[in-house]
Design a protein around this motif. Structure first.
Motif, PDB file in Angstrom:
ATOM      1  N   LEU A 187       0.862  -1.198   0.009  1.00  0.00           N
ATOM      2  CA  LEU A 187       0.025   0.007   0.056  1.00  0.00           C
ATOM      3  C   LEU A 187       0.974   1.260   0.130  1.00  0.00           C
ATOM      4  O   LEU A 187       1.760   1.519   0.967  1.00  0.00           O
ATOM      5  CB  LEU A 187      -0.895  -0.125   1.150  1.00  0.00           C
ATOM      6  CG  LEU A 187      -2.070  -0.888   1.185  1.00  0.00           C
ATOM      7  CD1 LEU A 187      -3.141  -0.662   2.534  1.00  0.00           C
ATOM      8  CD2 LEU A 187      -2.858  -0.933  -0.090  1.00  0.00           C
ATOM      9  N   LYS A 188       0.379   2.016  -0.855  1.00  0.00           N
ATOM     10  CA  LYS A 188       1.023   3.397  -0.877  1.00  0.00           C
ATOM     11  C   LYS A 188       0.610   4.302   0.044  1.00  0.00           C
ATOM     12  O   LYS A 188      -0.359   5.100   0.078  1.00  0.00           O
ATOM     13  CB  LYS A 188       1.341   4.164  -2.298  1.00  0.00           C
ATOM     14  CG  LYS A 188       1.997   3.284  -3.471  1.00  0.00           C
ATOM     15  CD  LYS A 188       1.767   3.815  -4.821  1.00  0.00           C
ATOM     16  CE  LYS A 188       0.416   3.289  -5.233  1.00  0.00           C
ATOM     17  NZ  LYS A 188       0.162   3.942  -6.850  1.00  0.00           N
ATOM     18  N   ILE A 189       1.391   4.760   1.275  1.00  0.00           N
ATOM     19  CA  ILE A 189       0.995   5.600   2.312  1.00  0.00           C
ATOM     20  C   ILE A 189       1.965   6.783   2.462  1.00  0.00           C
ATOM     21  O   ILE A 189       2.943   6.978   2.414  1.00  0.00           O
ATOM     22  CB  ILE A 189       1.464   4.704   3.621  1.00  0.00           C
ATOM     23  CG1 ILE A 189       0.652   3.546   3.654  1.00  0.00           C
ATOM     24  CG2 ILE A 189       0.787   5.645   4.917  1.00  0.00           C
ATOM     25  CD1 ILE A 189      -0.979   3.264   3.430  1.00  0.00           C
ATOM     26  N   ARG A 190       1.175   7.799   2.197  1.00  0.00           N
ATOM     27  CA  ARG A 190       1.836   8.917   2.136  1.00  0.00           C
ATOM     28  C   ARG A 190       2.390   9.346   3.820  1.00  0.00           C
ATOM     29  O   ARG A 190       1.658   9.006   4.734  1.00  0.00           O
ATOM     30  CB  ARG A 190       0.928  10.440   1.731  1.00  0.00           C
ATOM     31  CG  ARG A 190       1.562  11.650   1.951  1.00  0.00           C
ATOM     32  CD  ARG A 190       1.479  12.298   3.532  1.00  0.00           C
ATOM     33  NE  ARG A 190       2.311  13.615   3.643  1.00  0.00           N
ATOM     34  CZ  ARG A 190       2.474  14.241   4.653  1.00  0.00           C
ATOM     35  NH1 ARG A 190       1.793  13.888   5.771  1.00  0.00           N
ATOM     36  NH2 ARG A 190       3.139  15.359   4.414  1.00  0.00           N
ATOM     37  N   VAL A 191       3.551   9.621   3.663  1.00  0.00           N
ATOM     38  CA  VAL A 191       4.323   9.917   4.849  1.00  0.00           C
ATOM     39  C   VAL A 191       4.999  11.431   4.826  1.00  0.00           C
ATOM     40  O   VAL A 191       5.553  11.627   3.781  1.00  0.00           O
ATOM     41  CB  VAL A 191       5.344   8.765   5.452  1.00  0.00           C
ATOM     42  CG1 VAL A 191       4.784   7.483   5.549  1.00  0.00           C
ATOM     43  CG2 VAL A 191       6.275   8.763   4.299  1.00  0.00           C
ATOM     44  N   PRO A 192       5.138  12.204   5.900  1.00  0.00           N
ATOM     45  CA  PRO A 192       6.218  13.273   5.595  1.00  0.00           C
ATOM     46  C   PRO A 192       7.672  12.898   5.274  1.00  0.00           C
ATOM     47  O   PRO A 192       7.976  11.575   5.293  1.00  0.00           O
ATOM     48  CB  PRO A 192       6.283  13.737   7.087  1.00  0.00           C
ATOM     49  CG  PRO A 192       4.971  13.273   7.954  1.00  0.00           C
ATOM     50  CD  PRO A 192       4.951  11.762   7.268  1.00  0.00           C
ATOM     51  N   ASP A 193       8.507  13.741   4.887  1.00  0.00           N
ATOM     52  CA  ASP A 193       9.627  13.515   4.294  1.00  0.00           C
ATOM     53  C   ASP A 193      10.602  13.381   5.528  1.00  0.00           C
ATOM     54  O   ASP A 193      11.541  14.479   5.764  1.00  0.00           O
ATOM     55  CB  ASP A 193      10.103  14.732   3.208  1.00  0.00           C
ATOM     56  CG  ASP A 193      11.387  14.125   2.760  1.00  0.00           C
ATOM     57  OD1 ASP A 193      11.822  13.055   2.896  1.00  0.00           O
ATOM     58  OD2 ASP A 193      12.079  15.045   1.930  1.00  0.00           O
ATOM     59  N   SER A 194      10.543  12.279   6.258  1.00  0.00           N
ATOM     60  CA  SER A 194      11.250  12.031   7.505  1.00  0.00           C
ATOM     61  C   SER A 194      11.878  10.442   7.245  1.00  0.00           C
ATOM     62  O   SER A 194      11.294   9.499   7.044  1.00  0.00           O
ATOM     63  CB  SER A 194      10.465  12.328   8.656  1.00  0.00           C
ATOM     64  OG  SER A 194      11.057  11.427   9.861  1.00  0.00           O
ATOM     65  N   PRO A 195      13.251  10.324   7.596  1.00  0.00           N
ATOM     66  CA  PRO A 195      13.908   8.925   7.551  1.00  0.00           C
ATOM     67  C   PRO A 195      13.055   8.021   8.295  1.00  0.00           C
ATOM     68  O   PRO A 195      13.113   6.821   7.987  1.00  0.00           O
ATOM     69  CB  PRO A 195      15.283   9.079   7.632  1.00  0.00           C
ATOM     70  CG  PRO A 195      15.204  10.380   8.257  1.00  0.00           C
ATOM     71  CD  PRO A 195      14.201  11.215   7.902  1.00  0.00           C
ATOM     72  N   PRO A 197       6.739   9.867   0.713  1.00  0.00           N
ATOM     73  CA  PRO A 197       6.973  11.225   0.996  1.00  0.00           C
ATOM     74  C   PRO A 197       6.345  11.999   0.105  1.00  0.00           C
ATOM     75  O   PRO A 197       6.329  12.137  -1.101  1.00  0.00           O
ATOM     76  CB  PRO A 197       8.381  11.274   1.079  1.00  0.00           C
ATOM     77  CG  PRO A 197       9.177  10.039   1.193  1.00  0.00           C
ATOM     78  CD  PRO A 197       8.178   9.229   0.249  1.00  0.00           C
ATOM     79  N   MET A 198       5.627  13.151   0.726  1.00  0.00           N
ATOM     80  CA  MET A 198       4.856  13.934   0.039  1.00  0.00           C
ATOM     81  C   MET A 198       4.143  15.211   0.892  1.00  0.00           C
ATOM     82  O   MET A 198       4.042  15.200   1.824  1.00  0.00           O
ATOM     83  CB  MET A 198       3.585  13.461  -0.614  1.00  0.00           C
ATOM     84  CG  MET A 198       2.444  14.325  -1.584  1.00  0.00           C
ATOM     85  SD  MET A 198       0.968  13.208  -1.726  1.00  0.00           S
ATOM     86  CE  MET A 198       1.915  11.892  -2.971  1.00  0.00           C
ATOM     87  N   ALA A 199       4.337  16.365   0.074  1.00  0.00           N
ATOM     88  CA  ALA A 199       4.123  17.467   0.926  1.00  0.00           C
ATOM     89  C   ALA A 199       2.525  17.660   1.267  1.00  0.00           C
ATOM     90  O   ALA A 199       1.699  17.041   0.455  1.00  0.00           O
ATOM     91  CB  ALA A 199       4.118  18.688  -0.249  1.00  0.00           C
ATOM     92  N   PHE A 200       2.252  17.962   2.653  1.00  0.00           N
ATOM     93  CA  PHE A 200       0.648  17.975   2.941  1.00  0.00           C
ATOM     94  C   PHE A 200      -0.309  18.566   2.022  1.00  0.00           C
ATOM     95  O   PHE A 200      -1.519  17.931   1.784  1.00  0.00           O
ATOM     96  CB  PHE A 200       0.508  18.514   4.259  1.00  0.00           C
ATOM     97  CG  PHE A 200      -0.555  18.348   5.199  1.00  0.00           C
ATOM     98  CD1 PHE A 200      -1.087  17.008   5.534  1.00  0.00           C
ATOM     99  CD2 PHE A 200      -1.614  19.148   4.984  1.00  0.00           C
ATOM    100  CE1 PHE A 200      -2.319  16.951   5.942  1.00  0.00           C
ATOM    101  CE2 PHE A 200      -2.878  19.211   5.330  1.00  0.00           C
ATOM    102  CZ  PHE A 200      -3.305  17.932   5.946  1.00  0.00           C
TER     103      PHE A 200
END
Length: 335
Positions: free
Chosen positions: A177-185, A200-203
């Motif tokens: 599943l493609k889950i959007r997350v903040p750009d954080s390792p 990772p994606m801008a909100f």
């Protein structure tokens, strides 16, 4: 002839007086203007969101405490850029204060990776013990040393939960599943470990990406899920409660040090005053209401077996982020 000279002399004297008064008034105006300092504050939320409202209270208290000598201009809804751009803007002057999820700080500080470690807190009380105490101060000091950014305050946010377009009961259900997350390792690695495909994606892009099927889900606290109307584009809310990430009010340390001590004190007092109290009260009282509203709006609420998720992530910090192992152990033992 004499009368003519007298008339000219009178006119010249009048002009001198007018110019002199005009110069004095102008100088006085500039001096008054220089007494007021303006700080630009940026965030990415709609103004209906809890922390956008908390920011407004922060602005009002700063201006009240300084008798208007320090004013805050708020740029909401990403109008000065996304979280990463806003944080970068602190060093180049496009923004003076950024308010947002603390995990974004991990782009410039290794210590800040601690903010988004999954399943680190037992409950909100444990969270408050850490961030309102000596451990929170230690984290803040290390981040200032590493990044040049100063955290003025930690605000309550509530646990992050998953909204997705299919039923998720166990980690196995996350496969692919493609889950959007903040750009954080830490976010990326934790969702990879759970079997998902973190994206990772801008909100500001998330709603449309969900609507168009570019991503399958996203994770955020209930207040942001509700106010962003994610129920209109996905059907399931999974109560993973996987991360309790604080909201941080952040200023570059160089900008902070450029202010006189009175203004510094006012900023610190306001950041830990009405805004912090408001966020804590709203997060505490609002979660049950948000769940009810989202369910009535058509979302299916799922309560998964969290022990299965925690088991998959056992040893996560030791294996992937050993540099924050010491702070992580202090947090775990603070409960």
């Amino acid at each position: 002839m004499k009368k003519w000279f007298n008339t000219v002399a009178l006119l010249l004297m009048t002009m001198v007086l007018v110019v002199g008064c005009s110069s004095n008034n102008s100088a006085g105006g500039q001096e008054d203007s220089s007494d007021v300092q303006v700080l630009k504050l940026g965030h990415v939320w709609p103004n209906s969101e809890i922390h956008a409202q908390a920011v407004q209270k922060f602005k009002e208290e700063v201006e009240e405490l300084t008798d208007g000598k320090l004013t805050i201009e708020i740029y909401e809804n990403g109008s000065l850029g996304d979280d990463v751009e806003l944080l970068e803007g602190l060093s180049i002057g496009t923004a003076d204060i950024w308010v947002g999820g603390a995990g974004v700080l991990s782009g410039s500080s290794n210590t800040a990776q601690i903010f988004t470690v999954p399943f680190m807190f037992e409950n909100q009380e444990h969270f408050n013990t850490v961030y309102n105490g000596e451990i929170g101060e230690e984290i803040s000091d290390l981040i200032t040393e590493e990044s040049g950014n100063r955290i003025l305050s930690y605000l309550d946010r509530g646990a992050r939960m998953l909204t997705v377009d299919k039923e998720v009961e166990t980690p196995d259900d996350l496969a692919g599943l493609k889950i959007r997350v903040p750009d954080s390792p830490v976010f990326v690695k934790s969702w990879e470990t759970l079997g998902a495909a973190p994206t990772p994606m801008a909100f500001g892009e998330v709603f449309t990406a969900l609507q168009q099927g570019v991503i399958d889900g996203q994770e955020n606290p209930l207040s942001l899920i509700y106010n962003s109307k994610f129920n209109e584009v996905v059907d399931y809310l999974v109560k993973t409660e996987h991360v309790r990430e604080p909201i941080t009010i952040v200023i570059s340390d160089s900008k902070f040090q450029s202010l006189d001590s009175e203004l510094q004190e006012a900023l610190m007092q306001a950041a830990n005053g009405k805004a912090k109290e408001f966020a804590a009260e709203e997060v505490s009282s609002g979660e049950a209401g948000y769940l009810k509203e989202l369910e009535e709006a058509g979302m299916t609420i799922i309560e998964p077996d969290l022990a299965q998720f925690q088991q998959v992530l056992d040893g996560f910090v030791d294996e992937n982020f050993p540099n924050i192992k010491g702070i992580h152990e202090k947090i775990i033992n603070a409960n």
